[in-house]
Design an enzyme around this catalytic site. Structure first.
Site, mmCIF file in Angstrom:
data_model
loop_
_atom_site.group_PDB
_atom_site.id
_atom_site.type_symbol
_atom_site.label_atom_id
_atom_site.label_comp_id
_atom_site.label_asym_id
_atom_site.label_seq_id
_atom_site.Cartn_x
_atom_site.Cartn_y
_atom_site.Cartn_z
ATOM 1 N N SER A 1 3.566 -2.260 10.424
ATOM 2 C CA SER A 1 5.006 -2.265 10.708
ATOM 3 C C SER A 1 5.705 -3.576 10.358
ATOM 4 O O SER A 1 6.642 -3.984 11.044
ATOM 5 C CB SER A 1 5.257 -1.877 12.170
ATOM 6 O OG SER A 1 4.849 -0.543 12.387
ATOM 7 N N GLY B 1 2.584 2.095 10.831
ATOM 8 C CA GLY B 1 3.569 3.167 10.684
ATOM 9 C C GLY B 1 4.287 3.554 11.966
ATOM 10 O O GLY B 1 4.944 4.589 12.025
ATOM 11 N N GLU C 1 -5.250 -5.184 10.717
ATOM 12 C CA GLU C 1 -4.274 -4.115 10.872
ATOM 13 C C GLU C 1 -4.553 -3.338 12.160
ATOM 14 O O GLU C 1 -5.394 -2.408 12.158
ATOM 15 C CB GLU C 1 -4.363 -3.146 9.690
ATOM 16 C CG GLU C 1 -4.041 -3.771 8.356
ATOM 17 C CD GLU C 1 -3.404 -2.758 7.412
ATOM 18 O OE1 GLU C 1 -2.288 -3.009 6.970
ATOM 19 O OE2 GLU C 1 -4.027 -1.718 7.165
ATOM 20 N N ASN D 1 0.869 -1.181 0.000
ATOM 21 C CA ASN D 1 0.000 0.000 0.000
ATOM 22 C C ASN D 1 0.904 1.229 0.000
ATOM 23 O O ASN D 1 1.471 1.583 1.030
ATOM 24 C CB ASN D 1 -0.895 -0.031 1.252
ATOM 25 C CG ASN D 1 -1.727 1.221 1.402
ATOM 26 O OD1 ASN D 1 -1.816 2.037 0.481
ATOM 27 N ND2 ASN D 1 -2.351 1.388 2.559
ATOM 28 N N TRP D 2 1.042 1.831 -1.167
ATOM 29 C CA TRP D 2 1.966 2.980 -1.283
ATOM 30 C C TRP D 2 1.401 4.240 -0.645
ATOM 31 O O TRP D 2 2.105 5.225 -0.502
ATOM 32 C CB TRP D 2 2.293 3.251 -2.760
ATOM 33 C CG TRP D 2 3.033 2.154 -3.467
ATOM 34 C CD1 TRP D 2 3.346 0.908 -2.982
ATOM 35 C CD2 TRP D 2 3.583 2.213 -4.793
ATOM 36 N NE1 TRP D 2 4.046 0.181 -3.921
ATOM 37 C CE2 TRP D 2 4.206 0.961 -5.054
ATOM 38 C CE3 TRP D 2 3.600 3.184 -5.790
ATOM 39 C CZ2 TRP D 2 4.835 0.670 -6.269
ATOM 40 C CZ3 TRP D 2 4.228 2.889 -7.000
ATOM 41 C CH2 TRP D 2 4.843 1.654 -7.229
ATOM 42 N N LYS D 3 0.137 4.233 -0.331
ATOM 43 C CA LYS D 3 -0.540 5.406 0.233
ATOM 44 C C LYS D 3 -0.305 6.639 -0.664
ATOM 45 O O LYS D 3 -0.170 6.493 -1.869
ATOM 46 C CB LYS D 3 -0.089 5.647 1.674
ATOM 47 C CG LYS D 3 -0.180 4.387 2.537
ATOM 48 C CD LYS D 3 -0.041 4.666 3.982
ATOM 49 C CE LYS D 3 0.044 3.368 4.746
ATOM 50 N NZ LYS D 3 -0.049 3.566 6.166
ATOM 51 N N GLY E 1 2.862 -1.195 4.320
ATOM 52 C CA GLY E 1 2.863 0.226 3.997
ATOM 53 C C GLY E 1 4.272 0.722 3.712
ATOM 54 O O GLY E 1 4.801 0.568 2.613
ATOM 55 N N GLY E 2 4.920 1.286 4.714
ATOM 56 C CA GLY E 2 6.223 1.920 4.536
ATOM 57 C C GLY E 2 7.244 1.047 3.825
ATOM 58 O O GLY E 2 7.966 1.516 2.933
ATOM 59 N N GLU F 1 -6.896 4.381 7.937
ATOM 60 C CA GLU F 1 -6.742 5.812 7.616
ATOM 61 C C GLU F 1 -8.019 6.363 6.979
ATOM 62 O O GLU F 1 -8.277 7.574 7.045
ATOM 63 C CB GLU F 1 -5.500 6.019 6.725
ATOM 64 C CG GLU F 1 -4.224 5.870 7.564
ATOM 65 C CD GLU F 1 -3.004 5.391 6.826
ATOM 66 O OE1 GLU F 1 -2.981 5.437 5.585
ATOM 67 O OE2 GLU F 1 -2.059 4.948 7.507
ATOM 68 N N HIS G 1 -9.578 0.788 5.121
ATOM 69 C CA HIS G 1 -8.276 0.992 5.784
ATOM 70 C C HIS G 1 -8.483 1.928 6.979
ATOM 71 O O HIS G 1 -9.320 2.837 6.930
ATOM 72 C CB HIS G 1 -7.288 1.589 4.781
ATOM 73 C CG HIS G 1 -5.881 1.608 5.295
ATOM 74 N ND1 HIS G 1 -5.433 2.577 6.153
ATOM 75 C CD2 HIS G 1 -4.837 0.762 5.083
ATOM 76 C CE1 HIS G 1 -4.152 2.335 6.445
ATOM 77 N NE2 HIS G 1 -3.770 1.240 5.806
HETATM 78 C C1 PEP Z 1 -0.765 0.096 6.218
HETATM 79 O O1 PEP Z 1 -0.962 1.293 6.225
HETATM 80 O O2 PEP Z 1 -1.580 -0.648 5.661
HETATM 81 C C2 PEP Z 1 0.426 -0.414 6.857
HETATM 82 C C3 PEP Z 1 0.447 -1.664 7.202
HETATM 83 O O3 PEP Z 1 1.467 0.487 7.073
HETATM 84 P P1 PEP Z 1 2.917 0.158 7.684
HETATM 85 O O4 PEP Z 1 3.398 -1.119 7.086
HETATM 86 O O5 PEP Z 1 3.753 1.322 7.305
HETATM 87 O O6 PEP Z 1 2.739 0.017 9.165
#
Ligand code: PEP
Length: 244
Positions: free
Chosen positions: A206, A174, A168, A11-13, A227-228, A100, A98
């Protein structure tokens, strides 16, 4: 019953302009063409890059997804994108619900449910996210919160090819924090009991190349929503490699 093949989804956001998005997608495509990954792989770039990334990963086996969709097929919804538009742009998946979207945009279980139905209407597989906040975890209600979100947002008629669940925890996204393996397993088991056989449950929050092997080895974890760490080809690839 066939084993559930793991899915590693990036997920590049709201990250990536044309040059870096294409570099990232291109490097992943080169790696995937050179040695087939041991899992299904998916990238969900920002909407502006969907077409370009689709071309960059063509023929690599890596799937393309959207990060969100509107529930309606078209209409006067400035700034929104329909599931049909994502399908038309080459997507086969869309992330829905999600945290967010739930927490920053006030989306409810009913909204997420309508978006899953929209995804199905367009022929997309929905990745439906559930997860508790830090306060809910500390209050001991993580399982009931996740199962409640699932009950409220998973429509009738869900099948493993049309729906993937992503657990999640909001406090793990994050932050560099992750639940214990036992805590992840407990949520995945509780979710497993409420979904059709064969449906995949991803863990997200994470995940990085260092912790991926341990997390992906947990029973009932069928992959990761990343994500990241999905923004660096080497890290994302290392996480996919941890499925071996
Ligand atoms: C996400 O936003 O779906 C996510 C898992 O982010 P991260 O891996 O950065 O915690």
């Amino acid at each position: 019953m066939a084993a559930r093949r793991k899915l590693i989804a990036g997920n590049w956001k709201m990250n990536g302009e044309r040059a870096d998005g294409l570099a990232l997608a291109g490097e992943l495509a080169v790696r995937a063409k050179a040695s087939a990954p041991a899992c299904d792989m998916l990238v969900c770039p920002p909407a502006t890059l969907i077409f370009a990334v689709g071309f960059a990963i063509a023929g690599s086996g890596i799937a393309l997804g959207g990060q969100d969709c509107h529930a309606a097929p078209k209409g006067a919804f400035t700034g929104d994108i329909s599931a049909e538009m994502l399908k038309d742009a080459g997507c086969s998946y869309v992330i829905v619900g999600h945290s967010e979207r739930r927490h920053l945009r006030g989306e409810t279980d009913a909204d997420a449910r309508a978006k899953v139905e929209a995804a199905w209407r367009a022929g997309l597989t929905a990745i439906l996210c559930v997860g508790e906040t830090k306060g809910e975890r500390e209050a001991g209600s993580a399982v009931s919160v996740c199962c409640g979100q699932l009950a409220g947002s998973m429509p009738d008629g869900a099948t493993p090819d049309k729906l993937v669940i992503a657990y999640e925890p909001v406090w793990a996204i994050g932050t560099g924090l992750t639940p214990t393996s036992a805590d992840i397993e407990a949520i995945h088991k509780a979710v497993r009991a409420k979904i059709p056989e064969g449906m995949r449950i991803l863990y997200g929050g994470s995940v990085n190349p260092k912790n991926a092997a341990d997390i992906l080895a947990i029973e009932d974890v069928d992959g990761g929503l990343i994500g990241g760490a999905s923004l660096k080809a080497g890290d994302f690839w290392a996480i996919a490699d941890a499925c071996r």
